[in-house]
Design a protein around this motif. Structure first.
Motif, PDB file in Angstrom:
ATOM      1  N   ARG A 250      52.585  35.428  38.448  1.00 17.45           N
ATOM      2  CA  ARG A 250      51.294  35.975  38.879  1.00 17.45           C
ATOM      3  C   ARG A 250      51.000  35.598  40.323  1.00 17.45           C
ATOM      4  O   ARG A 250      50.401  36.384  41.072  1.00 17.45           O
ATOM      5  N   TRP A 251      51.397  34.393  40.730  1.00 20.78           N
ATOM      6  CA  TRP A 251      51.213  33.970  42.133  1.00 20.78           C
ATOM      7  C   TRP A 251      52.029  34.872  43.061  1.00 20.78           C
ATOM      8  O   TRP A 251      51.547  35.273  44.136  1.00 20.78           O
ATOM      9  N   LEU A 252      53.248  35.186  42.685  1.00 16.86           N
ATOM     10  CA  LEU A 252      54.080  36.070  43.501  1.00 16.86           C
ATOM     11  C   LEU A 252      53.456  37.463  43.611  1.00 16.86           C
ATOM     12  O   LEU A 252      53.584  38.135  44.646  1.00 16.86           O
ATOM     13  N   THR A 253      52.763  37.889  42.558  1.00 18.69           N
ATOM     14  CA  THR A 253      52.118  39.200  42.588  1.00 18.69           C
ATOM     15  C   THR A 253      50.823  39.179  43.395  1.00 18.69           C
ATOM     16  O   THR A 253      50.594  40.045  44.246  1.00 18.69           O
ATOM     17  N   ASP A 254      49.973  38.185  43.138  1.00 20.70           N
ATOM     18  CA  ASP A 254      48.642  38.166  43.751  1.00 20.70           C
ATOM     19  C   ASP A 254      48.647  37.659  45.186  1.00 20.70           C
ATOM     20  O   ASP A 254      47.953  38.212  46.045  1.00 20.70           O
ATOM     21  N   VAL A 255      49.390  36.584  45.449  1.00 21.50           N
ATOM     22  CA  VAL A 255      49.353  35.957  46.766  1.00 21.50           C
ATOM     23  C   VAL A 255      50.436  36.511  47.681  1.00 21.50           C
ATOM     24  O   VAL A 255      50.164  36.915  48.814  1.00 21.50           O
ATOM     25  N   ALA A 256      51.681  36.503  47.205  1.00 16.54           N
ATOM     26  CA  ALA A 256      52.778  37.010  48.027  1.00 16.54           C
ATOM     27  C   ALA A 256      52.805  38.538  48.091  1.00 16.54           C
ATOM     28  O   ALA A 256      53.453  39.113  48.971  1.00 16.54           O
ATOM     29  N   ARG A 257      52.131  39.206  47.141  1.00 17.59           N
ATOM     30  CA  ARG A 257      52.021  40.677  47.099  1.00 17.59           C
ATOM     31  C   ARG A 257      53.377  41.360  46.937  1.00 17.59           C
ATOM     32  O   ARG A 257      53.626  42.408  47.526  1.00 17.59           O
ATOM     33  N   TYR A 258      54.261  40.766  46.139  1.00 18.95           N
ATOM     34  CA  TYR A 258      55.548  41.393  45.879  1.00 18.95           C
ATOM     35  C   TYR A 258      55.412  42.424  44.763  1.00 18.95           C
ATOM     36  O   TYR A 258      54.539  42.321  43.898  1.00 18.95           O
ATOM     37  N   SER A 259      56.300  43.403  44.774  1.00 20.92           N
ATOM     38  CA  SER A 259      56.327  44.410  43.724  1.00 20.92           C
ATOM     39  C   SER A 259      56.818  43.802  42.413  1.00 20.92           C
ATOM     40  O   SER A 259      57.369  42.689  42.384  1.00 20.92           O
ATOM     41  N   GLU A 260      56.630  44.535  41.313  1.00 22.30           N
ATOM     42  CA  GLU A 260      57.108  44.043  40.020  1.00 22.30           C
ATOM     43  C   GLU A 260      58.609  43.814  40.032  1.00 22.30           C
ATOM     44  O   GLU A 260      59.107  42.859  39.434  1.00 22.30           O
ATOM     45  N   GLU A 261      59.347  44.689  40.721  1.00 23.47           N
ATOM     46  CA  GLU A 261      60.800  44.537  40.795  1.00 23.47           C
ATOM     47  C   GLU A 261      61.178  43.264  41.537  1.00 23.47           C
ATOM     48  O   GLU A 261      62.065  42.508  41.115  1.00 23.47           O
ATOM     49  N   LEU A 375      41.820  29.769  33.820  1.00 20.81           N
ATOM     50  CA  LEU A 375      40.368  29.666  33.955  1.00 20.81           C
ATOM     51  C   LEU A 375      39.965  29.402  35.402  1.00 20.81           C
ATOM     52  O   LEU A 375      38.960  29.947  35.886  1.00 20.81           O
ATOM     53  N   VAL A 376      40.754  28.574  36.094  1.00 20.19           N
ATOM     54  CA  VAL A 376      40.459  28.301  37.511  1.00 20.19           C
ATOM     55  C   VAL A 376      40.606  29.575  38.341  1.00 20.19           C
ATOM     56  O   VAL A 376      39.725  29.926  39.132  1.00 20.19           O
ATOM     57  N   VAL A 377      41.720  30.264  38.174  1.00 26.74           N
ATOM     58  CA  VAL A 377      41.938  31.497  38.931  1.00 26.74           C
ATOM     59  C   VAL A 377      40.860  32.522  38.600  1.00 26.74           C
ATOM     60  O   VAL A 377      40.375  33.247  39.488  1.00 26.74           O
ATOM     61  N   GLY A 378      40.440  32.572  37.346  1.00 24.37           N
ATOM     62  CA  GLY A 378      39.424  33.527  36.928  1.00 24.37           C
ATOM     63  C   GLY A 378      38.046  33.264  37.491  1.00 24.37           C
ATOM     64  O   GLY A 378      37.149  34.103  37.343  1.00 24.37           O
ATOM     65  N   CYS A 379      37.854  32.125  38.152  1.00 27.06           N
ATOM     66  CA  CYS A 379      36.568  31.845  38.802  1.00 27.06           C
ATOM     67  C   CYS A 379      36.354  32.722  40.032  1.00 27.06           C
ATOM     68  O   CYS A 379      35.236  32.808  40.545  1.00 27.06           O
ATOM     69  N   TRP A 380      37.410  33.330  40.531  1.00 24.66           N
ATOM     70  CA  TRP A 380      37.306  34.243  41.674  1.00 24.66           C
ATOM     71  C   TRP A 380      37.409  35.685  41.170  1.00 24.66           C
ATOM     72  O   TRP A 380      37.972  35.940  40.112  1.00 24.66           O
ATOM     73  N   ARG A 381      36.894  36.584  41.956  1.00 23.71           N
ATOM     74  CA  ARG A 381      36.978  37.997  41.599  1.00 23.71           C
ATOM     75  C   ARG A 381      38.192  38.635  42.251  1.00 23.71           C
ATOM     76  O   ARG A 381      38.519  38.315  43.392  1.00 23.71           O
ATOM     77  N   PRO A 382      38.858  39.551  41.545  1.00 24.84           N
ATOM     78  CA  PRO A 382      39.989  40.249  42.157  1.00 24.84           C
ATOM     79  C   PRO A 382      39.510  41.260  43.189  1.00 24.84           C
ATOM     80  O   PRO A 382      38.351  41.694  43.159  1.00 24.84           O
ATOM     81  N   ASP A 383      40.416  41.629  44.083  1.00 26.60           N
ATOM     82  CA  ASP A 383      40.080  42.652  45.061  1.00 26.60           C
ATOM     83  C   ASP A 383      40.215  44.043  44.435  1.00 26.60           C
ATOM     84  O   ASP A 383      40.417  44.168  43.218  1.00 26.60           O
ATOM     85  N   GLY A 384      40.119  45.060  45.257  1.00 25.09           N
ATOM     86  CA  GLY A 384      40.157  46.417  44.748  1.00 25.09           C
ATOM     87  C   GLY A 384      41.457  46.793  44.080  1.00 25.09           C
ATOM     88  O   GLY A 384      41.501  47.719  43.258  1.00 25.09           O
ATOM     89  N   THR A 385      42.544  46.083  44.412  1.00 25.47           N
ATOM     90  CA  THR A 385      43.851  46.377  43.810  1.00 25.47           C
ATOM     91  C   THR A 385      44.163  45.474  42.617  1.00 25.47           C
ATOM     92  O   THR A 385      45.272  45.511  42.080  1.00 25.47           O
TER      93      THR A 385
END
Length: 430
Positions: A250-261, A375-385
């Motif tokens: 999830r960190w690679l997806t949310d922070v690094a913004r890598y594709s699923e592949e 729960l910690v990560v969920g304390c923030w709101r996701p962006d539009g994506t």
């Protein structure tokens, strides 16, 4: 021993003589297959997370709870299964356990709601609760203590193969089936593995002692070697399991913004690194032992490196997100040295219960880490994506680093205060 932890010496466990080839084929391979399957099913949600989130509209907290239910159920199985291992041997215990895991996988494949999947995931964890410790119990009976670090390193490496199989191979399988079909195949694999474990290994001698559960817990927890290694390695081990099994992806997806592949490929590299790391830790531990260096000292160096890697996540080390994700699993394998230290230090009749006591603490901790991090990560709101901010993950990793530092500091201060006595008579310093 201190604190009222006295007990009578356990009856020795005498193992039948087996050739090296027989031990490998009849003992190591079937139990290693069980550990392979356990590691695969433990970490597969990291790869399936996008599909599960899409199917059930999960929040980070719900995703963490769903995945970590495996750890909680796994932990609940430890003490009764451990005592059963010492009484009846791992082959007899593993068949019904793996059949239960198969039932859980079937239920997961057919689950339609979050609650149904949560219960099914817990059943899987309960059924797989004996895979690793049964393997430890089996090989510690037939393998000489001096060889245990390497052989257990190979066992952990097989677990790395299972975790690696949960990444790219699972993504490839998703081209031909959905996640429900995958769990049908996993259910079949669990049942067949149980049959193999029951059929292949020779009968293992059972311990003559049959203590009550609380007495068994006390006997193991009061042993100086168990307390020493738990103080240093336990929390890092829970962090390794809890984060590696879900949140690195999830960190690679949310922070690094890598594709699923790209995420799938990096998870595969990371899990493959477990194989190299586990074998390397076993070899280094044996090499150091021949030169008078205790395994606990090897563990301390590894824990320090592991905390340093997590500091990279905390500081958002942008030069190489890819390297951080792989180093986390590569260096984190050193935490598996706990089992070697305990198996070498405790009487043979206690090795099953010792592994279960470790697992109880590790998997309860992994449940707390995995669910709590969500729960910690969920304390923030996701962006539009739908991506959560880097700050959410930095706060989570910062909390983990603060939890692990005291054990390492305590170890270093204790060794500096009494270097000669600590090396010569570790049991006296408790």
């Amino acid at each position: 021993m201190r604190d009222g932890c006295r007990s009578e010496p356990p009856a020795p466990v005498v193992a039948p003589a087996l050739s090296g080839r027989a031990v490998f084929v009849l003992v190591f391979l079937p139990f290693a297959l069980g550990h392979f399957l356990s590691s695969l099913m433990r970490t597969v949600n990291a790869t399936l997370a996008p599909q599960l989130v899409a199917a059930l509209a999960l929040t980070p907290g719900e995703l963490g709870l769903l995945t970590s239910a495996f750890f909680l159920a796994f932990a609940l199985a430890q003490l009764p299964v451990g005592i059963a291992l010492d009484r009846w041997g791992p082959a007899k215990v593993q068949l019904p356990m793996l059949l239960l895991a198969g039932v859980g996988a079937l239920a997961f494949a057919g689950g339609q709601t979050f609650a149904q999947l949560l219960v099914a995931r817990a059943l899987i964890g309960l059924g797989l609760g004996g895979c690793f410790m049964s393997a430890v119990k089996a090989i510690s009976t037939w393998i000489a203590p001096a060889r245990l670090p390497s052989v257990q390193g190979y066992l952990i490496a097989v677990g790395g193969l299972g975790a690696a199989a949960a990444t790219l191979p699972v993504r490839l399988a998703m081209q031909y089936m959905d996640w429900r079909g995958l769990f049908l195949w996993l259910a079949l694999a669990a049942c067949l593995t149980g049959v193999l474990i029951r059929a292949l290994p020779p009968p293992q001698p059972a311990s003559a002692r049959k203590p009550a559960m609380l007495a068994a817990m006390r006997e193991v927890y009061c042993h100086h070697a168990f307390r020493e290694v738990a103080a240093l390695v336990l929390i890092p081990h829970t962090v390794f399991f809890g984060i590696q099994g879900l949140w690195i992806g999830r960190w690679l997806t949310d922070v690094a913004r890598y594709s699923e592949e790209a995420v799938g490929y990096l998870l595969y590299l990371g899990m493959a690194a477990v194989i190299f790391g586990a074998i390397a830790v076993g070899m280094i531990t044996e090499w150091a032992g021949k030169r008078g260096v205790r395994p606990i000292s090897v563990a301390a160096v590894g824990v320090a490196l592991f905390i340093a890697v997590q500091a990279g996540f905390l500081l958002d080390w942008r030069p190489s997100y890819q390297l951080l994700s792989v180093l986390f699993t590569l260096v984190g394998t050193v935490t598996g040295i706990e089992y070697t230290i305990v198996a070498q230090s405790l009487p043979g009749a206690l090795t099953g219960r010792a592994a279960t006591c470790l697992n109880l603490l590790i998997f309860v901790g992994a449940f707390v880490v995995q669910a709590g991090f969500g729960l910690v990560v969920g304390c923030w709101r996701p962006d539009g994506t739908g991506h959560y901010p880097a700050l959410a993950y930095q706060v989570g990793f910062g909390a983990l680093v603060l939890l692990q530092l005291p054990g390492l500091i305590w170890f270093v201060r204790r060794r500096r205060r009494n270097p000669v006595e600590w090396a010569s008579h570790p049991a006296k310093l408790q």
